[in-house]
Design a protein around this motif. Structure first.
Motif, PDB file in Angstrom:
ATOM      1  N   LYS A 122       0.651  -1.536  -0.212  1.00  0.00           N
ATOM      2  CA  LYS A 122       0.486  -0.212   0.055  1.00  0.00           C
ATOM      3  C   LYS A 122       0.864   1.404   0.157  1.00  0.00           C
ATOM      4  CE  LYS A 122      -4.238  -2.180   2.706  1.00  0.00           C
ATOM      5  NZ  LYS A 122      -4.979  -1.800   3.509  1.00  0.00           N
ATOM      6  N   THR A 123       1.897   0.959   0.600  1.00  0.00           N
ATOM      7  CA  THR A 123       2.969   2.070   0.441  1.00  0.00           C
ATOM      8  C   THR A 123       3.463   2.303  -1.022  1.00  0.00           C
ATOM      9  OG1 THR A 123       3.733   1.998   3.055  1.00  0.00           O
ATOM     10  CG2 THR A 123       5.486   3.327   1.921  1.00  0.00           C
ATOM     11  N   GLU A 129       0.903   6.536  -6.990  1.00  0.00           N
ATOM     12  CA  GLU A 129       0.019   7.612  -7.226  1.00  0.00           C
ATOM     13  C   GLU A 129      -0.102   8.788  -7.048  1.00  0.00           C
ATOM     14  OE1 GLU A 129      -3.317   5.907  -4.993  1.00  0.00           O
ATOM     15  OE2 GLU A 129      -3.648   4.345  -6.653  1.00  0.00           O
ATOM     16  N   ARG A 130       1.296   9.177  -5.674  1.00  0.00           N
ATOM     17  CA  ARG A 130       1.888  10.375  -5.161  1.00  0.00           C
ATOM     18  C   ARG A 130       2.620  11.424  -6.234  1.00  0.00           C
ATOM     19  NH1 ARG A 130       2.181   9.687  -0.066  1.00  0.00           N
ATOM     20  NH2 ARG A 130       4.546   9.510  -1.061  1.00  0.00           N
ATOM     21  N   THR A 131       3.584  10.553  -6.266  1.00  0.00           N
ATOM     22  CA  THR A 131       4.278  11.048  -7.894  1.00  0.00           C
ATOM     23  C   THR A 131       3.696  11.703  -9.282  1.00  0.00           C
ATOM     24  OG1 THR A 131       6.387   9.393  -6.645  1.00  0.00           O
ATOM     25  CG2 THR A 131       6.705  10.328  -8.720  1.00  0.00           C
ATOM     26  N   HIS A 150      13.450   0.786  -0.237  1.00  0.00           N
ATOM     27  CA  HIS A 150      12.561   1.114   1.086  1.00  0.00           C
ATOM     28  C   HIS A 150      12.809  -0.272   1.815  1.00  0.00           C
ATOM     29  CE1 HIS A 150       9.816   3.206  -0.820  1.00  0.00           C
ATOM     30  NE2 HIS A 150       9.809   3.069  -2.467  1.00  0.00           N
ATOM     31  N   TYR A 151      12.767   0.800   3.380  1.00  0.00           N
ATOM     32  CA  TYR A 151      13.424  -0.075   3.858  1.00  0.00           C
ATOM     33  C   TYR A 151      12.718   0.043   5.638  1.00  0.00           C
ATOM     34  CZ  TYR A 151      16.296  -3.821   7.280  1.00  0.00           C
ATOM     35  OH  TYR A 151      16.951  -4.337   8.108  1.00  0.00           O
ATOM     36  N   THR A 152      12.106  -1.221   6.302  1.00  0.00           N
ATOM     37  CA  THR A 152      11.749  -0.348   7.844  1.00  0.00           C
ATOM     38  C   THR A 152      12.812  -1.208   8.992  1.00  0.00           C
ATOM     39  OG1 THR A 152       9.389   0.655   6.659  1.00  0.00           O
ATOM     40  CG2 THR A 152      10.237  -0.298   9.527  1.00  0.00           C
ATOM     41  N   THR A 153      12.736  -0.481   9.359  1.00  0.00           N
ATOM     42  CA  THR A 153      13.462  -0.900  11.565  1.00  0.00           C
ATOM     43  C   THR A 153      13.325  -0.303  12.562  1.00  0.00           C
ATOM     44  OG1 THR A 153      15.195  -2.347  11.741  1.00  0.00           O
ATOM     45  CG2 THR A 153      15.719  -0.959  10.291  1.00  0.00           C
ATOM     46  N   ARG A 251      18.992  -6.198  -2.934  1.00  0.00           N
ATOM     47  CA  ARG A 251      18.157  -5.950  -3.963  1.00  0.00           C
ATOM     48  C   ARG A 251      16.507  -6.603  -3.880  1.00  0.00           C
ATOM     49  NH1 ARG A 251      22.135  -3.830  -8.757  1.00  0.00           N
ATOM     50  NH2 ARG A 251      22.124  -1.065  -8.339  1.00  0.00           N
ATOM     51  N   ARG A 252      17.195  -8.020  -4.270  1.00  0.00           N
ATOM     52  CA  ARG A 252      16.369  -8.733  -4.546  1.00  0.00           C
ATOM     53  C   ARG A 252      15.142  -9.061  -3.426  1.00  0.00           C
ATOM     54  NH1 ARG A 252      17.518 -13.224  -8.393  1.00  0.00           N
ATOM     55  NH2 ARG A 252      19.579 -12.852  -8.944  1.00  0.00           N
ATOM     56  N   LYS A 253      15.698  -8.586  -2.486  1.00  0.00           N
ATOM     57  CA  LYS A 253      14.301  -8.756  -1.833  1.00  0.00           C
ATOM     58  C   LYS A 253      13.663  -8.090  -1.004  1.00  0.00           C
ATOM     59  CE  LYS A 253      13.938 -10.481   3.114  1.00  0.00           C
ATOM     60  NZ  LYS A 253      13.952 -11.163   4.807  1.00  0.00           N
ATOM     61  N   TYR A 254      13.935  -6.518  -1.041  1.00  0.00           N
ATOM     62  CA  TYR A 254      13.802  -4.814  -1.064  1.00  0.00           C
ATOM     63  C   TYR A 254      13.853  -4.709  -2.057  1.00  0.00           C
ATOM     64  CZ  TYR A 254      14.583  -7.043   3.592  1.00  0.00           C
ATOM     65  OH  TYR A 254      14.805  -7.291   5.393  1.00  0.00           O
ATOM     66  N   LYS A 255      12.354  -3.335  -1.807  1.00  0.00           N
ATOM     67  CA  LYS A 255      12.446  -2.791  -3.435  1.00  0.00           C
ATOM     68  C   LYS A 255      12.492  -0.990  -2.591  1.00  0.00           C
ATOM     69  CE  LYS A 255       9.867  -5.622  -4.266  1.00  0.00           C
ATOM     70  NZ  LYS A 255       9.904  -6.642  -5.455  1.00  0.00           N
TER      71      LYS A 255
END
Length: 796
Positions: A122-123, A129-131, A150-153, A251-255
């Motif tokens: 969703k993010t 869409e905002r871009t 993009h990575y969240t920790t 790179r493969r796992k996170y966008k």
């Protein structure tokens, strides 16, 4: 946009070897003859094909009960036995990694279309869409030197003894974007220490903290977003190096965050839509002690008529004479960065010779010939009213970097090299950029023609006849080709015969280069890009006493409407190829020195970054209609007015324009409208009158009088066009990067532009309208001064 056919074979060879230790060596060997751009396209396509795939393959729709469930790497497929065997063959080739190369190959062999690319989260959907819906800014490119993931920790922030919990949104070696789930406000450029809590327990050998500087901050609901930059001089644990390795490894796992590339690609496509359809004629000027010269004009089909008007009977361009010494000085004395002037023009043909006349309002008033000149000129079919928008050139704009991180490949770093000294030397004499805009209004011609004409005094108009140029050095460059040709071309006409598998087509060469040519065919045989053809040269072969000699070419571009095809040399008769090379060399020596690809690209960048004309675009889908105004690269009085309208009236201006288009059911191609905008005080701005819808000239004049009595008045000319099809080749590098690392963004960009149906330009014609309806010089000056007070708080 389809992947270039002439590169597909290289991708097919290299893709299975991506994880091999010898890949780089193989890549260099296979791509050594390619350009930097082509090499990057190949690299991005290989990256995309080798990405891990989570999409199932379901062939039950075609093969029914023959299909059986078969799981690979946690992904459930439904395949017949032969497809399972083929899948296992491909898995062996790709080291047991189920990737997009395998997914697409199976579907291709079983004649099934791949699923449409969906958002990863969703993010990501909200960001894309905002871009896509963000403001359109010509010339705007958000450049990043490195890839951002993009990575969240969880992280902990220490700011002046204050300890806060936060999470990362994205990471890169030199910076972070983080979110605090509370509202905070910090000092600008505040230093803070960031500790990666979970990383520290996971990577015990690395100290996972560093000192960062606060670059920006903003509230997002009840959350606080921070943009942070690492301080290299305080990075004692080499944490940035660790993050760099982490980003590349995962790179493969996170966008990767590619929204800056998406935004830049979108802006480029809007620029193409404007430049391919507008009627303004861009001019590049040189001013020196000898006067003004125009080395280059930028031509395309939509503005060719403006340039043609200024050709004499011998085809010599007479534009240079528009910028006489005194006239140019008056323009340059204006305070605003973009200088404006109107020219009232006509031509007179005598004894087969075409003579051009031009005059400004001030010149006519000073000579006391305003009524005579306007009344006589407006009666002629050659009557034109032109507007000049002039500004100084900034040569820094000759360089525009590609909005792809240089860490994505060495090809991007090479592509972003500064403009060479040789090109800078060729540009050094350019001093000014101008737009020449035809603002002639046919229904207004009657008002000009109403002026009294004393035929006994016509001889006095000779002072406005331009001195005739016998020769000119002005080159007409075609915008759509600027910087796109990889090598120069020369004109060459010779009979050819194009041979296909089952037919032969006669034609003629239009131009040739060292590795290709353009042909015009007598009939169109349905050629496609990437197709291979054979070409014979009967006239040339006869001279060389050759029989049956052919050259193999690949189709690189087609124009079916005009039966044109662009070809790239593959192989063939060495004698014929050498003969064509000699013809090319001799023509190059005789030809006027052509602009190099690097010079053309620099000129293209200057034009994009200098344009001062405002424009807008119409988005139409079944669900909604949108009118989107674009900011020009160079701000001017009209763009400042539009900013004021948006600040005080929000979307009222866009809505009023959109309503006019909707009322005509969007049948607006080649339409011209005039919009009256009245300003009563600082906050009361009214854009609610269409001057062209008023029934006659007297009523139009009365409306302008009434609006002037209330305050200041602006009149804006809208020229409307149907939008062109998006020029995907203009963004092939950006699109290849998006396809590899943000495929949903690439797909949504293409879907978005399928709904861009119309484009229009906006030009301030207030002064011309006041002259048209015979307002006094004092009234014109008074209105102009109040306009400047409103938008700039200055006088010019």
């Amino acid at each position: 946009m389809d992947f270039p056919a002439h590169l597909q074979n290289i991708v097919d060879k290299l893709s299975p070897a991506k994880t091999s230790a010898t890949f780089e060596q193989l890549f260099k060997a296979q791509t050594k003859k390619l350009t930097n751009s082509e090499r990057f396209l190949v690299k991005m396509e290989i990256n995309r094909l080798n990405k891990a795939c989570q999409r199932p393959i379901d062939l039950r729709g075609r093969h029914g009960s023959a299909c059986q469930p078969y799981q690979v790497n946690g992904v459930q497929h439904y395949l017949p036995e032969p497809a399972i065997e083929r899948l296992n063959q491909l898995l062996a080739i790709y080291k047991q990694i189920y990737c997009f190369a395998i997914y697409e190959q199976i579907l291709f062999e079983y004649k099934q279309k791949p699923q449409a690319q969906t958002y990863d989260s969703k993010t990501q959907r909200s960001e894309i869409e905002r871009t896509l819906m963000s403001p359109i800014e010509f010339g705007q490119r958000v450049i990043r030197n490195e890839e951002r993931m993009h990575y969240t920790t969880q992280v902990t922030l220490n700011i002046n003894k204050l300890k806060l919990d936060a999470i990362t949104c994205d990471i890169s070696p030199s910076g972070l974007r983080i979110k605090i789930k509370a509202e905070h406000r910090f000092e600008s450029e505040q230093l803070l220490q960031v500790s990666f809590v979970k990383w520290q327990s996971k990577f015990s050998e690395q100290t996972c903290r560093a000192t960062y500087k606060l670059c920006w901050q903003k509230l997002d609901g009840h959350n606080t977003l921070l943009g942070l930059a690492i301080l290299p001089e305080l990075d004692q644990f080499n944490f940035s190096v660790f993050i760099d390795k982490y980003v590349k490894s995962y790179r493969r796992k996170y966008k990767l965050d590619a929204c800056n590339t998406l935004q830049s690609a979108r802006n480029i496509l809007f620029e193409q839509c404007y430049f391919y359809t507008h009627s303004a004629l861009p001019l590049l000027l040189t001013r020196d002690s000898q006067g003004v010269h125009i080395p280059y004009v930028c031509k395309q089909s939509s503005n060719a008529y403006v340039l043609d008007y200024w050709q004499d009977e011998h085809g010599v361009c007479q534009l240079r004479q528009l910028f006489s010494g005194a006239r140019l000085l008056n323009l340059l004395n204006q305070i605003t960065p973009v200088k404006n002037e109107y020219l009232f023009c006509f031509t007179h043909v005598q004894q087969g010779k075409t003579h051009h006349f031009s005059a400004t309002y001030d010149e006519l008033v000073e000579a006391d010939l305003l009524s005579l000149y306007l009344g006589f000129a407006a009666q002629k079919s050659s009557w034109r009213v032109l507007k000049i928008q002039l500004q100084e050139i900034d040569l820094k704009n000759a360089q525009r970097a590609v909005a792809i991180p240089e860490s994505a490949g060495e090809e991007i770093a090479q592509q972003n090299q500064p403009v060479t000294p040789d090109v800078i030397a060729q540009l050094a004499n350019l001093t000014h950029f101008a737009l020449l805009i035809d603002v002639t209004n046919q229904y207004a011609k009657a008002s000009y023609a109403d002026h009294q004409v004393d035929t006994q005094q016509l001889e006095s108009l000779m002072r406005f006849k331009q001195e005739k140029l016998a020769t000119t050095q002005t080159q007409a460059l075609h915008f759509q080709f600027l910087g796109k040709r990889k090598e120069p071309r020369v004109r060459y006409s010779s009979a050819i015969q194009l041979e296909l598998t089952d037919s032969k087509v006669a034609g003629q060469t239009m131009n040739i280069s060292t590795n290709g040519m353009q042909l015009k065919l007598k009939t169109w045989p349905q050629l496609e890009r990437g197709q291979y053809v054979l070409v014979g040269f009967p006239e040339l072969a006869k001279k060389l006493k050759l029989k049956g000699e052919l050259i193999k070419y690949q189709v690189m571009g087609t124009n079916a409407d005009n039966c044109l095809v662009g070809l790239r040399l593959v192989s063939g008769s060495s004698t014929l190829v050498q003969a064509l090379g000699k013809i090319f060399d001799s023509r190059m020596e005789q030809a006027q020195s052509p602009a190099s690809a690097a010079l053309e690209n620099a000129i293209r960048n200057i034009i994009v970054m200098s344009t001062s004309q405002c424009c807008g675009f119409i988005y139409r889908s079944e669900q909604k209609h949108l009118n989107m105004l674009a900011q020009p690269s160079t701000s001017n009085r009209l763009s400042a007015l539009i900013d004021k309208c948006q600040n005080y009236q929000q979307k009222a201006l866009e809505s009023f324009i959109l309503k006019r288009f909707e009322q005509s059911n969007f049948a607006i191609n080649n339409s011209v409208f005039e919009l009256v905008i009245s300003v009563v005080n600082q906050h009361d701005i009214f854009a609610d009158i269409w001057l062209d819808k008023v029934v006659d000239e007297n009523s139009r004049k009365l409306i302008i009088q009434q609006q002037l009595a209330l305050g200041q008045v602006w009149v804006v000319r809208l020229e409307c066009h149907d939008a062109i099809e998006a020029d995907w080749h203009a963004i092939e590098l950006e699109l290849s990067y998006l396809s590899a690392f943000q495929p949903a963004g690439a797909q949504q960009l293409q879907k978005y532009f399928s709904h861009i149906k119309h484009a229009y330009t906006l030009t301030d014609v207030t002064r011309e309208v006041l002259v048209r309806y015979e307002f006094t010089a004092e009234q014109i000056s008074h209105n102009h001064t109040h306009q400047n007070e409103f938008i700039f708080d200055i006088f010019d």
